[in-house]
Design an enzyme around this catalytic site. Structure first.
Site, mmCIF file in Angstrom:
data_model
loop_
_atom_site.group_PDB
_atom_site.id
_atom_site.type_symbol
_atom_site.label_atom_id
_atom_site.label_comp_id
_atom_site.label_asym_id
_atom_site.label_seq_id
_atom_site.Cartn_x
_atom_site.Cartn_y
_atom_site.Cartn_z
ATOM 1 N N CYS A 1 0.813 -1.210 0.000
ATOM 2 C CA CYS A 1 0.000 0.000 0.000
ATOM 3 C C CYS A 1 0.850 1.266 0.000
ATOM 4 O O CYS A 1 1.128 1.850 1.046
ATOM 5 C CB CYS A 1 -0.977 0.038 1.166
ATOM 6 S SG CYS A 1 -2.218 1.310 0.893
ATOM 7 N N CYS B 1 -5.876 2.418 -4.217
ATOM 8 C CA CYS B 1 -5.368 2.944 -2.974
ATOM 9 C C CYS B 1 -6.337 3.989 -2.440
ATOM 10 O O CYS B 1 -6.467 5.065 -3.023
ATOM 11 C CB CYS B 1 -3.999 3.563 -3.228
ATOM 12 S SG CYS B 1 -3.186 3.912 -1.690
HETATM 13 C C1 FAD Z 1 -0.692 -0.015 7.214
HETATM 14 C C2 FAD Z 1 -1.205 -0.712 6.007
HETATM 15 C C3 FAD Z 1 -2.217 -0.117 5.246
HETATM 16 C C4 FAD Z 1 -2.709 -0.735 4.117
HETATM 17 N N1 FAD Z 1 -3.727 -0.140 3.434
HETATM 18 C C5 FAD Z 1 -4.276 -0.767 2.378
HETATM 19 C C6 FAD Z 1 -5.413 -0.222 1.730
HETATM 20 O O1 FAD Z 1 -5.912 0.818 2.120
HETATM 21 N N2 FAD Z 1 -5.931 -0.874 0.671
HETATM 22 C C7 FAD Z 1 -5.405 -2.053 0.227
HETATM 23 O O2 FAD Z 1 -5.918 -2.621 -0.716
HETATM 24 N N3 FAD Z 1 -4.321 -2.608 0.812
HETATM 25 C C8 FAD Z 1 -3.756 -2.000 1.886
HETATM 26 N N4 FAD Z 1 -2.687 -2.578 2.524
HETATM 27 C C9 FAD Z 1 -1.990 -3.714 1.881
HETATM 28 C C10 FAD Z 1 -2.640 -5.074 2.080
HETATM 29 O O3 FAD Z 1 -2.923 -5.296 3.419
HETATM 30 C C11 FAD Z 1 -1.687 -6.145 1.555
HETATM 31 O O4 FAD Z 1 -1.353 -5.833 0.228
HETATM 32 C C12 FAD Z 1 -2.292 -7.542 1.589
HETATM 33 O O5 FAD Z 1 -2.635 -7.910 2.892
HETATM 34 C C13 FAD Z 1 -1.310 -8.557 1.027
HETATM 35 O O6 FAD Z 1 -1.852 -9.838 1.088
HETATM 36 P P1 FAD Z 1 -0.920 -11.124 0.966
HETATM 37 O O7 FAD Z 1 -1.808 -12.295 1.078
HETATM 38 O O8 FAD Z 1 -0.027 -10.994 -0.204
HETATM 39 O O9 FAD Z 1 0.009 -11.007 2.257
HETATM 40 P P2 FAD Z 1 -0.449 -11.064 3.781
HETATM 41 O O10 FAD Z 1 -1.900 -10.760 3.922
HETATM 42 O O11 FAD Z 1 0.507 -10.233 4.519
HETATM 43 O O12 FAD Z 1 -0.277 -12.593 4.159
HETATM 44 C C14 FAD Z 1 0.935 -13.294 4.059
HETATM 45 C C15 FAD Z 1 0.814 -14.575 4.848
HETATM 46 O O13 FAD Z 1 1.945 -15.403 4.584
HETATM 47 C C16 FAD Z 1 2.321 -16.035 5.777
HETATM 48 N N5 FAD Z 1 3.735 -16.447 5.729
HETATM 49 C C17 FAD Z 1 4.827 -15.692 5.882
HETATM 50 N N6 FAD Z 1 5.936 -16.448 5.822
HETATM 51 C C18 FAD Z 1 5.523 -17.724 5.611
HETATM 52 C C19 FAD Z 1 6.207 -18.973 5.475
HETATM 53 N N7 FAD Z 1 7.532 -19.072 5.546
HETATM 54 N N8 FAD Z 1 5.472 -20.079 5.244
HETATM 55 C C20 FAD Z 1 4.121 -20.008 5.173
HETATM 56 N N9 FAD Z 1 3.438 -18.848 5.317
HETATM 57 C C21 FAD Z 1 4.136 -17.730 5.538
HETATM 58 C C22 FAD Z 1 2.061 -14.976 6.851
HETATM 59 O O14 FAD Z 1 1.927 -15.563 8.140
HETATM 60 C C23 FAD Z 1 0.775 -14.339 6.354
HETATM 61 O O15 FAD Z 1 -0.362 -14.921 6.931
HETATM 62 C C24 FAD Z 1 -2.174 -1.988 3.690
HETATM 63 C C25 FAD Z 1 -1.177 -2.601 4.457
HETATM 64 C C26 FAD Z 1 -0.697 -1.993 5.610
HETATM 65 C C27 FAD Z 1 0.351 -2.676 6.429
#
Ligand code: FAD
Lengths: 397, 183
Positions: free
Chosen positions: A164, A341
């Site tokens: 983000c 965003c």
């Molecule tokens: C402060 C903040 C504000 C944000 N604002 C927005 C917004 O307004 N709008 C928007 O769309 N997005 C926003 N985001 C971004 C959004 O939250 C992320 O892009 C999204 O959560 C990513 O999803 P993901 O599944 O790729 O990763 P995540 O949801 O982070 O999940 C990754 C997972 O992988 C697991 N993992 C890690 N290592 C391993 C391993 N070795 N083996 C197995 N599993 C593992 C973790 O435990 C976790 O559960 C924001 C993020 C933050 C931090």
């Protein structure tokens, strides 16, 4: 030899859970044959962390137990993946066990590199040093804003990809709004130290945000990269990315967006491309080398902004393409780089930036979204969380 | 498009364990079926002789006449068939909405979250309402005192109100952005 699953999903975050739900919705017989590997006890709705830091939402509302969100029919393996062997279709777990798969979906998110800024880890959570990028500290951000009595309020944006891209400045706008409401804005310098060359990538929204920055009298300094926090002296050290010159800024509170990178177990694996992210095709999300591997979300190498909103459009593509391969049909689904965003510009206003590959605006609502709007703020705060838990994670939205 | 969807459905269908089990049963029953088919063959020959029998045919004709299938019905059926892909798409959208609503209703945490938001928004309104008398009481009193008949036209009149229009266009925008099947 460990257990075999038709599909293994690495990571039970936004990307992993919504893909699993979609696969199971699309093919019921996969029940029991999809494993989600994730060591975490909890799942987070991170987009709300900005509002938690701004004191406008409760931290507890962003957290649910992993058990609650794993879809029925998926097997949760509560372990961390240590390494990949895509030639053998195997993943190795931290406990030494090996699991094999027909199809692999990498959805392990992004790694926060707290050590990338000297002194940050030790300073965080006290003395006015805060960050919304960790569940543990989101409420400390609000504490720091609320107890701020004037002086320098500094906000940073690092020189790496971040999840983000708008979040580093959203919290600044909320803080500025709060300082104005509580009558201390006159005694406050709001400073934005950003490694980026401009306030936002997409021209249309940049125009609006430049006006917001001017209106709020924010001292925006670009190409400035935070490299050190000296907590004892309350100093932040920045490096100019072009001249390499260093400068010190005194702070009374500082919100740090830490540097981020691909998770190490991905970065050091055969799945990674040159820059460490999973090397997938930008349209089909299929791995460029291993045909039975897909990736989405923050860990995928896609030339667009890393957000949950992007995942909402990526998950259907990965699910449909994996299902097509399972049925021995051609893959048809493609991702256009959509990301969004919601740029909170104050406690009641929001600019909903939506764009696709090439930084081209791609808006959902029949109104000019570059304008700051209250309706969009309400949508972010009240509707999006519900759509997330009950729509996106269930694979229907 | 309709063709490929139904093909996919079939593949999914064949993947179900219960379907696979029935298929196996079917195969086991094949010898039995062969005899049955032979019997049916006899029946067909019988049928043919019935067709040739004029008196019986008269009776059949009367039966068909009494069922109101005419050219109009057939045309309608064809047009409906033509519209099926569109109907399917609409049904899918509706299904998304319904399933989403079901999920929300079953999710106590989401309901609590929504309730909390609504309370936050109505708080300032409530404060504005007369002292000692809550907004809700006032609304209730007004509603009870209202003897005016509310017809569909009254509702239509309300719909023209700019503030209602704004909310409606907001709802419309949300519905329009619900994911299309193809995206
Ligand atoms: C402060 C903040 C504000 C944000 N604002 C927005 C917004 O307004 N709008 C928007 O769309 N997005 C926003 N985001 C971004 C959004 O939250 C992320 O892009 C999204 O959560 C990513 O999803 P993901 O599944 O790729 O990763 P995540 O949801 O982070 O999940 C990754 C997972 O992988 C697991 N993992 C890690 N290592 C391993 C391993 N070795 N083996 C197995 N599993 C593992 C973790 O435990 C976790 O559960 C924001 C993020 C933050 C931090």
């Amino acid at each position: 030899m460990g257990k075999h699953y038709r599909i293994i999903i690495v990571g039970g975050g936004s990307a992993g859970i919504s893909t699993a739900a979609r696969l199971l919705n699309g093919m019921k017989s996969l029940a029991g044959d999809i494993a989600i590997i994730d060591p975490a006890d909890h799942h987070y709705y991170q987009p709300l962390w900005t509002l938690v830091g701004g004191g406008a939402a409760k931290k507890e509302d962003t957290e649910r137990s992993m058990k609650e969100v794993i879809p029925e029919g998926a097997v949760w393996v509560q372990q961390a993946v240590a390494s990949f062997d895509p030639k053998k279709n195997e993943v190795k777990l931290e406990n030494g066990e090996t699991l094999s798969y027909d199809y692999l979906v990498a959805a392990a998110g992004i790694e926060i590199h707290w050590d990338g800024v000297k002194g940050l880890k030790e300073a965080l959570g006290k003395g006015g040093v805060c960050s919304n990028y960790s569940y543990d500290y989101t409420d400390y951000t609000w504490e720091a804003i609320r107890s701020f009595k004037g002086g320098n309020a500094v906000f940073t944006h690092p020189a790496t990809p971040v999840k983000c891209g708008g979040a580093p400045q959203k919290i600044m706008y909320l803080a500025e709004d709060h300082f104005s409401r509580t009558g201390i804005r006159d005694q406050t310098n709001v400073i934005f130290g950003s490694a980026n060359p401009a306030i936002f990538d997409v021209q249309k929204y940049r125009d609006t945000l430049e006006k917001v920055v001017a209106r709020k009298k924010i001292d925006a300094r670009f190409r400035q990269n935070l490299i050190e926090i000296r907590a004892d002296k309350k100093e932040a050290v920045f490096e100019n990315l072009d001249t390499k010159e260093q400068s010190t800024v005194k702070y009374d509170m500082i919100h740090v967006t830490p540097p981020m990178r691909a998770p190490s177990f991905i970065r050091n694996s055969p799945l990674a491309g040159e820059n460490g992210w999973v090397d997938v095709h930008p349209y089909t999300l299929q791995h460029q080398t291993y045909e039975n591997v897909f990736a989405l979300g923050d860990c995928a190498d896609l030339p667009t902004s890393k957000t949950g909103a992007a995942i909402r459009k990526q998950a259907p593509v990965v699910a449909e393409n994996v299902l097509a391969l399972l049925k021995e049909e051609p893959m048809k689904a493609t991702y256009d780089g959509y990301s969004s965003c919601p740029l909170v510009t104050g406690y009641n206003s929001l600019v909903l930036a939506e764009f696709k590959y090439g930084k081209i605006p791609s808006e959902s609502f029949p109104l000019n979204q570059a304008k700051e709007r209250r309706s969009m703020y309400i949508m972010k705060k009240d509707l999006l969380p519900i759509m997330y838990w009950d729509g996106m994670l269930k694979g229907i939205m | 498009m309709a063709v490929s969807i139904s093909k996919q459905d079939w593949v999914d269908e064949l993947n179900k364990p219960e379907v696979q089990a029935s298929l196996q049963k079917l195969i086991e029953k094949l010898p039995d079926l062969t005899t049955k088919i032979e019997q049916a063959d006899h029946l067909l020959t019988f049928g043919q002789s019935v067709l040739e029998d004029e008196r019986t045919m008269e009776k059949v004709k009367m039966k068909v006449d009494s069922i109101n299938i005419d050219i109009n019905t057939l045309e309608a059926a064809l047009r409906l068939l033509e519209k099926l892909p569109l109907l399917l798409e609409l049904m899918e959208k509706l299904e998304t909405v319904v399933r989403f609503a079901e999920n929300v209703l079953a999710d106590e945490k989401s309901i609590a979250y929504l309730q909390n938001s609504v309370e936050e928004y109505t708080e300032p309104l409530r404060e504005k309402a007369e002292k000692g008398r809550s907004l809700w009481e006032e609304v209730q009193a007004k509603a009870e005192a209202n003897s005016q008949h509310i017809s569909i036209f009254t509702v239509l009149k309300w719909m023209k109100d700019p503030s209602v229009q704004r909310i409606l266009s907001y709802v419309q925008a949300l519905i329009e952005t619900l994911p299309k099947k193809s995206s």
